[in-house]
Design a protein around this motif. Structure first.
Motif, PDB file in Angstrom:
ATOM      1  N   ASN A  74      -3.395   5.053  -2.842  1.00  0.00           N
ATOM      2  CA  ASN A  74      -4.261   5.879  -2.237  1.00  0.00           C
ATOM      3  C   ASN A  74      -4.249   7.287  -2.996  1.00  0.00           C
ATOM      4  O   ASN A  74      -4.723   7.786  -2.126  1.00  0.00           O
ATOM      5  N   TYR A 124       0.929  -1.159   0.009  1.00  0.00           N
ATOM      6  CA  TYR A 124      -0.079   0.154  -0.005  1.00  0.00           C
ATOM      7  C   TYR A 124       0.648   0.968   0.106  1.00  0.00           C
ATOM      8  O   TYR A 124       1.687   1.016   0.767  1.00  0.00           O
ATOM      9  N   VAL A 137      -6.744   3.682  -6.001  1.00  0.00           N
ATOM     10  CA  VAL A 137      -8.205   3.389  -5.495  1.00  0.00           C
ATOM     11  C   VAL A 137      -9.558   3.355  -5.352  1.00  0.00           C
ATOM     12  O   VAL A 137     -10.167   2.281  -6.398  1.00  0.00           O
TER      13      VAL A 137
END
Ligand code: SF4
Length: 205
Positions: free
Chosen positions: A200, A22, A131
């Motif tokens: 993200n 991530y 995302v």
């Protein structure tokens, strides 16, 4: 993306032998790529708005990597030759059209070069996904690639299948069909080959 959803996604991919990381931003992914890819490696690039936003092709070339990105071709023939070279590069970096929390990577291609390289050829593959492309199930992923990604990609590339006007897939047989190859990565044999980087940020479409 909340942490519970990410952990579920990571666990499902782990069960399919694919590691997931991530990142807070594309900038962080860029630094990661420049760190893990050795200088003496040949790198293939799968055409992607996400990778273009990162400017990764130019950055790799500037520091000395040999890079095969079809966008560097001066004409159609040169781009085709570059796509073939990319299949035998050491590393391959690509975006994706959809990634599902249940552990699949879903892509459609016009000519098939990107899904071919993701499937076999380069020893190392990194998939970078924003995302906005994370869905819950493989079914939703296929729906996304047909009804969201394909019309927008067709428009960007200057093709005009029915979905460009209709904003949805009608399973056409148009000569301008852009979704000729649908690929679903369900897992991998070598857990060190392909890695998935979730960012993200909203990246590409
Ligand atoms: S099948 Fe035709 S209408 Fe459907 S996404 Fe592909 S190009 Fe568009």
């Amino acid at each position: 993306m909340n942490i519970e959803r990410f952990n579920k996604l990571k666990e499902n991919f782990k069960n399919r032998n694919i590691d997931v990381e991530y990142f807070d931003s594309l900038e962080d992914v860029k630094l990661y790529l420049l760190d893990v890819i050795p200088l003496d490696c040949k790198v293939g690039i799968g055409h992607s708005g996400t990778l273009q936003k990162m400017n990764i092709t130019e950055l790799l070339i500037q520091r000395g990597n040999i890079v095969y990105d079809k966008e560097l071709g001066k004409d159609r023939n040169e781009s085709k030759a570059i796509k073939k070279e990319a299949l035998l590069s050491d590393w391959y970096i690509s975006g994706s059209n959809a990634v599902s929390v249940d552990g699949r990577i879903i892509n459609v291609d016009h000519s098939g070069n990107r899904v071919a390289a993701i499937t076999f050829g380069p020893d190392k593959v990194i998939i970078v996904v924003g995302v906005n492309k994370v869905v819950d199930t493989v079914k939703e992923g296929i729906n996304r690639v047909k009804n969201i990604a394909s019309p927008l990609n067709a428009k960007r590339a200057g093709y005009n299948p029915p979905c460009v006007e209709l904003n949805k897939c009608v399973d056409c047989s148009s000569k301008e069909r852009v979704c000729n190859y649908l690929s679903i990565v369900e897992g991998q044999t070598d857990g060190n080959r392909m890695k998935l980087c979730i960012v993200n940020e909203e990246c590409g479409f």
